[in-house]
Design an enzyme around this catalytic site. Sequence first.
Site, mmCIF file in Angstrom:
data_model
loop_
_atom_site.group_PDB
_atom_site.id
_atom_site.type_symbol
_atom_site.label_atom_id
_atom_site.label_comp_id
_atom_site.label_asym_id
_atom_site.label_seq_id
_atom_site.Cartn_x
_atom_site.Cartn_y
_atom_site.Cartn_z
ATOM 1 N N HIS A 63 44.293 37.043 28.994
ATOM 2 C CA HIS A 63 43.106 36.622 29.747
ATOM 3 C C HIS A 63 43.490 36.405 31.206
ATOM 4 C CE1 HIS A 63 39.487 34.359 30.811
ATOM 5 N NE2 HIS A 63 38.962 34.871 29.716
ATOM 6 N N ASP A 119 37.749 37.162 21.889
ATOM 7 C CA ASP A 119 37.415 38.392 21.158
ATOM 8 C C ASP A 119 38.316 38.660 19.961
ATOM 9 O OD1 ASP A 119 36.713 39.634 24.370
ATOM 10 O OD2 ASP A 119 35.255 39.231 22.798
HETATM 11 C C1 SDX Z 1 36.753 38.609 27.932
HETATM 12 O O1 SDX Z 1 36.969 36.740 32.488
HETATM 13 C C2 SDX Z 1 36.509 36.220 31.442
HETATM 14 O O2 SDX Z 1 36.295 35.047 31.361
HETATM 15 C C3 SDX Z 1 36.213 37.190 30.298
HETATM 16 C C4 SDX Z 1 35.769 36.574 28.991
HETATM 17 C C5 SDX Z 1 34.397 35.939 29.112
HETATM 18 O O3 SDX Z 1 34.090 35.046 28.294
HETATM 19 O O4 SDX Z 1 33.590 36.395 29.982
HETATM 20 O O5 SDX Z 1 36.699 35.579 28.591
HETATM 21 C C6 SDX Z 1 35.651 37.617 27.891
HETATM 22 O O6 SDX Z 1 36.590 39.627 28.544
HETATM 23 C C7 SDX Z 1 38.072 38.279 27.289
HETATM 24 C C8 SDX Z 1 39.169 39.374 27.520
HETATM 25 C C9 SDX Z 1 38.900 40.520 26.565
HETATM 26 N N1 SDX Z 1 39.791 41.645 26.851
HETATM 27 C C10 SDX Z 1 40.790 41.990 26.012
HETATM 28 O O7 SDX Z 1 41.104 41.335 25.020
HETATM 29 C C11 SDX Z 1 41.482 43.291 26.359
HETATM 30 C C12 SDX Z 1 43.006 43.101 26.246
HETATM 31 N N2 SDX Z 1 43.406 42.176 27.299
HETATM 32 C C13 SDX Z 1 43.724 42.738 28.556
HETATM 33 O O8 SDX Z 1 43.555 44.040 28.880
HETATM 34 C C14 SDX Z 1 44.032 41.740 29.666
HETATM 35 O O9 SDX Z 1 44.732 40.700 29.121
HETATM 36 C C15 SDX Z 1 42.839 41.236 30.438
HETATM 37 C C16 SDX Z 1 42.023 42.349 30.958
HETATM 38 C C17 SDX Z 1 42.004 40.359 29.573
HETATM 39 C C18 SDX Z 1 43.382 40.419 31.608
HETATM 40 O O10 SDX Z 1 44.045 41.284 32.425
HETATM 41 P P1 SDX Z 1 44.760 40.823 33.808
HETATM 42 O O11 SDX Z 1 44.505 39.390 34.083
HETATM 43 O O12 SDX Z 1 44.405 41.812 34.860
HETATM 44 O O13 SDX Z 1 46.263 40.899 33.435
HETATM 45 P P2 SDX Z 1 47.126 42.220 33.497
HETATM 46 O O14 SDX Z 1 46.375 43.373 32.891
HETATM 47 O O15 SDX Z 1 47.653 42.371 34.872
HETATM 48 O O16 SDX Z 1 48.316 41.837 32.487
HETATM 49 C C19 SDX Z 1 49.407 41.039 32.923
HETATM 50 C C20 SDX Z 1 50.580 41.529 32.087
HETATM 51 C C21 SDX Z 1 50.785 43.044 32.200
HETATM 52 O O17 SDX Z 1 52.164 43.306 31.952
HETATM 53 P P3 SDX Z 1 53.185 43.422 33.246
HETATM 54 O O18 SDX Z 1 52.565 44.439 34.181
HETATM 55 O O19 SDX Z 1 53.244 42.020 33.830
HETATM 56 O O20 SDX Z 1 54.482 43.877 32.620
HETATM 57 O O21 SDX Z 1 50.323 41.288 30.695
HETATM 58 C C22 SDX Z 1 50.215 42.531 30.008
HETATM 59 C C23 SDX Z 1 49.991 43.599 31.047
HETATM 60 O O22 SDX Z 1 50.492 44.841 30.610
HETATM 61 N N3 SDX Z 1 49.077 42.399 29.098
HETATM 62 C C24 SDX Z 1 49.035 42.853 27.856
HETATM 63 C C25 SDX Z 1 47.787 42.472 27.357
HETATM 64 N N4 SDX Z 1 47.102 41.821 28.291
HETATM 65 C C26 SDX Z 1 47.897 41.762 29.375
HETATM 66 N N5 SDX Z 1 49.948 43.546 27.133
HETATM 67 C C27 SDX Z 1 49.579 43.856 25.859
HETATM 68 N N6 SDX Z 1 48.391 43.513 25.284
HETATM 69 C C28 SDX Z 1 47.476 42.822 26.010
HETATM 70 N N7 SDX Z 1 46.300 42.510 25.454
#
Ligand code: SDX
Length: 434
Positions: free
Chosen positions: A313, A371
Amino acid sequence: MQLSDKKATLSFSDGSAPIEFPVYQGSVGPDVIDIRKLYGQSGMFTYDPGFMSTAACESGITYIDGDKGQLLYRGYPIDQLAQNCDFLDICYLILNGDLPDGAQKTEFDSLVTNHTMVHEQMRIFMQGFRRDAHPMAVLTGLVGALSAFYHDSTDITNPHHRHVSAIRLIAKMPTLVAMAYKHSLGQPYIYPKNDLSYTGNFLHMMFATPCEDYKVNEVVERALDRIFILHADHEQNASTSTVRLCGSSGTNPFAAIAAGVGCLWGPAHGGANEACLQMLEELQANGGVAKVGEFMEKVKDKTSGVRLMGFGHRVYKNYDPRAKLMQETCKEVLSALGLENDPLFKLAMELERIALEDPYFVERKLYPNVDFYSGIVQRAIGIPTSLFTAIFALARTVGWIAQWSEMLSDPDYKIGRPRQLYTGSQVRDVPTQR
Ligand code: SDX
């Protein structure tokens, strides 16, 4: 917001005069540096793609402490609200700033109940969609189409018009989502029943048929009502920011909410619940718990493009409090329906157990989000995977419309218009010979 006695000074290494900025503080959470005069005084913009360090607005609706894993709607903790309120209490709270007393609840519930029907011509509009259209495609169209029916409340500067639109949207979203579901089945639409609760009415419109009586299962009704509560609002997330930016042009509320539906659909946002369940089903089909280790290696391998959907998140760097409540709801519903041994729930629990011990996830502070478990509950209730995000949109409508109205009630609000760092071609002449 309150002016802090702190100031922020920006100094430049080229000897340009430093610029001092006021700092404001809210009731809780990070202070903000007011940089509104930056461009005028320096000719420079700030640069913050994804708005990682940007407060786009002032709001009094929802507060999230990502480090503590805390979520407050108008100051009340989400776990207490989920325990002691129903979804319409939460709608009243988010819209009006406090929980309703007895009389206020009776009036509000009746107001919403008596606006659940949609114009009969919406049925004709529905006929344009293929039966296998994604429900979010249908919902984006239906919500936008509402603006074609309500010309009597489009003065967005009028608080009463904003209130009427809010009630209409909160009341009609369940009817529209149920219509999208019935359309996909080729079954007749079921009209709202005013003697049912908000959530009971939605279940009835979803699962009743003209051929026999449908009895709402109280455990399912309570579980779904809690799912709505957990999804109602969440500060300035992508879809809420979309609604604010769209609404800032002065467009009508139905168009602004339709924009929010479109944004929520994405798998990085509300679409993650659908993607998460697909991930669990695929994993279960390919070996289940025995293959979790192999799957997790793929997730940790950046080149695989595989993410653990429902995890991570932007704000929560601790356990999403909604995920904990969703897991509890999962257990309640599965045991009430005799599905304690649901393989997907066991698989999800194993994925969570492994992830919370794995350095990759621990170092990045990746925890289950709202989720991760919501799809398992909805699937157990009988809601198809493709409808999960539409259910999220149904619940989030109150947050969207409250944030939209809060923005418009600020006399100083302006149309949102971010700038950019331009790295394209500099000015050049069109060649006369081509
Ligand atoms: C919702 O904003 C809100 O409040 C949203 C929400 C709401 O109520 O409105 O809470 C609802 O959208 C929840 C999130 C649902 N999405 C997912 O579950 C999809 C999977 N999660 C991600 O893609 C990710 O975690 C996000 C999009 C939720 C957040 O992304 P960020 O903050 O841009 O973080 P990032 O993508 O830069 O990740 C940071 C690191 C990365 O690795 P490095 O580059 O540091 O090596 O963490 C890794 C990412 O690769 N990472 C994951 C991951 N999520 C982040 N690696 C594997 N699996 C994951 N799910």
